[in-house]
Scaffold this motif. Structure first.
Motif, PDB file in Angstrom:
ATOM      1  N   LYS A   1       1.882   1.987  -5.827  1.00 40.05           N
ATOM      2  CA  LYS A   1       1.602   0.898  -4.893  1.00 40.05           C
ATOM      3  C   LYS A   1       0.673  -0.125  -5.547  1.00 40.05           C
ATOM      4  N   MET A   2       0.807  -1.378  -5.112  1.00 39.30           N
ATOM      5  CA  MET A   2      -0.011  -2.461  -5.663  1.00 39.30           C
ATOM      6  C   MET A   2      -1.277  -2.599  -4.818  1.00 39.30           C
ATOM      7  N   GLU A   3      -2.374  -1.963  -5.263  1.00 44.08           N
ATOM      8  CA  GLU A   3      -3.638  -2.028  -4.522  1.00 44.08           C
ATOM      9  C   GLU A   3      -4.225  -3.429  -4.642  1.00 44.08           C
ATOM     10  N   ILE A   4      -4.562  -4.002  -3.509  1.00 45.12           N
ATOM     11  CA  ILE A   4      -5.066  -5.380  -3.476  1.00 45.12           C
ATOM     12  C   ILE A   4      -6.581  -5.375  -3.654  1.00 45.12           C
ATOM     13  N   ILE A   5      -7.035  -5.980  -4.747  1.00 45.05           N
ATOM     14  CA  ILE A   5      -8.465  -6.122  -5.003  1.00 45.05           C
ATOM     15  C   ILE A   5      -8.972  -7.454  -4.484  1.00 45.05           C
ATOM     16  N   ASP A   6      -8.200  -8.496  -4.688  1.00 40.11           N
ATOM     17  CA  ASP A   6      -8.576  -9.827  -4.200  1.00 40.11           C
ATOM     18  C   ASP A   6      -7.342 -10.506  -3.608  1.00 40.11           C
ATOM     19  N   GLY A   7      -7.515 -11.156  -2.481  1.00 38.35           N
ATOM     20  CA  GLY A   7      -6.414 -11.848  -1.812  1.00 38.35           C
ATOM     21  C   GLY A   7      -5.975 -11.175  -0.535  1.00 38.35           C
ATOM     22  N   GLN A   8      -6.720 -10.144  -0.133  1.00 39.77           N
ATOM     23  CA  GLN A   8      -6.368  -9.398   1.070  1.00 39.77           C
ATOM     24  C   GLN A   8      -6.261 -10.298   2.302  1.00 39.77           C
ATOM     25  N   GLN A   9      -7.257 -11.172   2.496  1.00 38.26           N
ATOM     26  CA  GLN A   9      -7.281 -12.013   3.693  1.00 38.26           C
ATOM     27  C   GLN A   9      -6.079 -12.960   3.711  1.00 38.26           C
ATOM     28  N   ARG A  10      -5.809 -13.558   2.567  1.00 33.71           N
ATOM     29  CA  ARG A  10      -4.708 -14.522   2.442  1.00 33.71           C
ATOM     30  C   ARG A  10      -3.358 -13.837   2.648  1.00 33.71           C
ATOM     31  N   LEU A  11      -3.195 -12.690   1.992  1.00 33.35           N
ATOM     32  CA  LEU A  11      -1.922 -11.970   2.064  1.00 33.35           C
ATOM     33  C   LEU A  11      -1.648 -11.486   3.495  1.00 33.35           C
TER      34      LEU A  11
END
Length: 582
Positions: A79-89
């Motif tokens: 899985k692609m763990e989100i480090i930055d961009g969570q809010q936008r995505l």
């Protein structure tokens, strides 16, 4: 050298890729975007998709709108763990789902095609491109987000109930409303808006080969979302450590409890409350390592040494929790942990001219606590007296918190090595200190002014302990307004001298500020107004004593009181062995 996969992609290309399987991991913060951020995103996208409010001025071949980076790494489950961009995505997913909910029921060719494209962005698909509506392209495991199931349910069903009030639900409703308004206002353009978003809005996915690399990349980016704090990154390291030990759930629970505790204790000017806890603890570890350099490393830099070795053990996390509870008891003025005289000293230190004392006391606590988290009262009392005297005097003779670092950092090392705090190399000359006091302008905008007045108030043994929630201001006993009208002070400087200033509760200071002393007395001691309502007086003992014993407060009284405060402080320095007697 770490390898990176970087290639800008449209929303559609990135989201519909069969390899795209996004995960918002446990250690991320909960979703935090609100209507303000969503309104900004909507306005920006509308202006991009319809330049000058004209559908025909858009060039689908060349026009692009950059939404920002998405930093991920592929975890062991693929899985692609989100480090930055969570809010936008997350917000983009809500927006696309709102479009799908509206356009999915329309049967014209453009609407059908648009709906198909959105399906492939939200759900996993089979080899024919048909969606499996039980399998989303994004999942959330955020440990501290109690509403994440609402987010996933919105994406799956597109429906809401009135009971759902989370940020996810509110933002989804916002987009639904905006889409409905858009269709009513621009019915002929209805198919163009979502297709221009998914085809021409660009993201920059940055896929790192490891979590550590992704975190380092994130730390260099400055985006318009809500970035992770230092503590969030430290949580990731703890999370991996405790997960490997099979204690993931226990860690998540304890971390969440610690966050709630820190939110109630710390209110830093910069960073988060958890960052503040890590900062206070950092000085203890610095002292143990013998670091006395006055140049302090950034918080993240300090903890990331040796691959975050400090965060990969039980003792550090236990220590952080213990330190947080210590400061919780300081804030709550716990009589179970502290004696009255200790609480009085801690109250005075809360009005210190800078925050260095909190780091110093943190180091002292960590080095001297017993197995029950208690400190020996007499030893702690002497320590608090000494650092109060030194910090106050140093603020007058060497203004600026940076100057204080050199002597304090050296003494922190003494503390962790069980050596007495002496400040031997930074003794003050009696005449030097006297001259500094005489020449210093104690204006109200200088923090040390209130610091000295707080110390002075509590030199009175009958001064009761006040709540830390009490709002205290600086009162001119001989009022400014009186001097402006009468010009009765022969030396105008006396108006702003320590001898004419005293602490006073804000609620009283507002009423008493412009009167003659004889008129102020009733506000100091309390009174009953014309409606028979009782107005409480001050709890500052010195003011009550003045109100009871004198009829006026004159220039001679100012000079006498000023000399008394300075003399008493120099005696306080002497009693703490901080004066060079040679």
């Amino acid at each position: 050298m770490s390898k990176l996969n970087i290639d800008q992609k449209s929303v559609r290309t990135l989201f519909s890729d069969k390899k795209s399987d996004f995960l918002i991991p446990d250690y991320q913060r909960p979703y935090a975007w609100g209507e303000k951020e969503c309104q900004t995103l909507w306005d920006d996208l509308f202006l991009f998709a319809f330049p000058e409010s004209n559908c025909d001025k858009f060039n689908s071949e060349s026009d692009e709108y950059f939404l920002g980076p998405i930093v991920t790494f592929k975890n062991d489950d693929g899985k692609m763990e989100i480090i930055d961009g969570q809010q936008r995505l997350t917000t983009l997913m809500l927006l696309l789902r709102a479009f799908y909910e509206k356009y999915g029921s329309m049967r014209n060719d453009k609407a059908v095609k648009t709906s198909k494209f959105i399906e492939q962005c939200i759900w996993k698909t089979d080899e024919f491109g048909d969606p499996d509506k039980s399998a989303l392209k994004i999942d959330s495991e955020v440990a501290t987000d109690k509403d994440k199931e609402e987010f996933l349910n919105i994406l799956k069903t597109g429906t809401l109930t009135e009971k759902e009030k989370s940020s996810y639900a509110n933002n989804y409703r916002f987009f639904q409303q905006k889409i409905a308004e858009f269709l009513n206002t621009y019915p002929d353009w209805f198919s163009f808006f979502p297709i221009r978003i998914i085809n021409n809005c660009i993201l920059l996915p940055i896929e790192a080969e490891s979590q550590d690399t992704a975190l380092r990349i994130f730390s260099t980016l400055n985006d318009r979302g809500k970035p992770l704090s230092d503590a969030d990154i430290f949580k990731a390291q703890f999370y991996k450590y405790y997960s490997n030990k099979g204690e993931k759930e226990q860690f998540i629970r304890r971390w969440k409890e610690l966050e709630v505790l820190c939110d109630s204790i710390f209110h830093p000017m910069t960073g988060t409350p958890m960052d503040e806890l890590f900062t206070r603890y950092m000085y203890y570890e610095r002292a143990k390592q013998g670091i006395k350099s006055s140049t302090t490393e950034a918080l993240r830099k300090f903890y990331e040494k040796n691959a975050y070795a400090l965060l990969k053990n039980d003792q550090t996390f236990d220590n952080l929790i213990d330190l947080a509870y210590f400061w919780n008891d300081v804030q709550n003025q716990s009589i179970e942990r502290f004696s009255d005289r200790i609480l009085r000293k801690l109250f005075v230190l809360n009005y210190a001219p800078n925050g260095m004392w909190t780091y110093f006391v943190s180091v002292y606590y960590m080095a001297n606590r017993d197995s029950q988290g208690m400190l020996e009262d007499e030893k702690f009392y002497k320590f608090l007296n000494k650092i109060t005297a030194f910090i106050w005097a140093y603020a007058i003779t060497n203004p600026g918190v940076n100057a204080l670092r050199t002597p304090v950092f050296a003494e922190m090392i003494n503390v962790v090595n069980d050596r007495p705090v002496s400040f031997m190399e930074y003794q003050f000359g009696t005449q030097q200190l006297q001259n500094a006091f005489n020449n210093y302008v104690f204006s109200n905008n200088r923090a040390i002014t209130k610091s000295i007045l707080t110390w002075w108030a509590f030199q009175n043994p009958e001064q009761e302990l006040l709540s830390l929630e009490t709002t205290l201001e600086i009162e001119h006993i001989f009022s400014k307004n009186r001097q402006d009208k009468e010009h009765s002070l022969s030396n105008p400087r006396n108006l702003e001298s320590l001898g004419n200033k005293v602490l006073l509760e804000k609620r009283i200071n507002i009423r008493a500020s412009d009167y003659r002393f004889s008129d102020k007395v009733k506000y100091y001691i309390g009174f009953e107004n014309s409606r028979k309502q009782k107005k409480a007086g001050t709890r500052i003992k010195e003011l009550l004593e003045l109100a009871e014993n004198v009829c006026d407060f004159t220039e001679a009284d100012i000079a006498q009181r000023n000399a008394k405060i300075i003399f008493s402080f120099i005696e306080f320095m002497h009693s703490n062995a901080l004066l060079d007697e040679n």
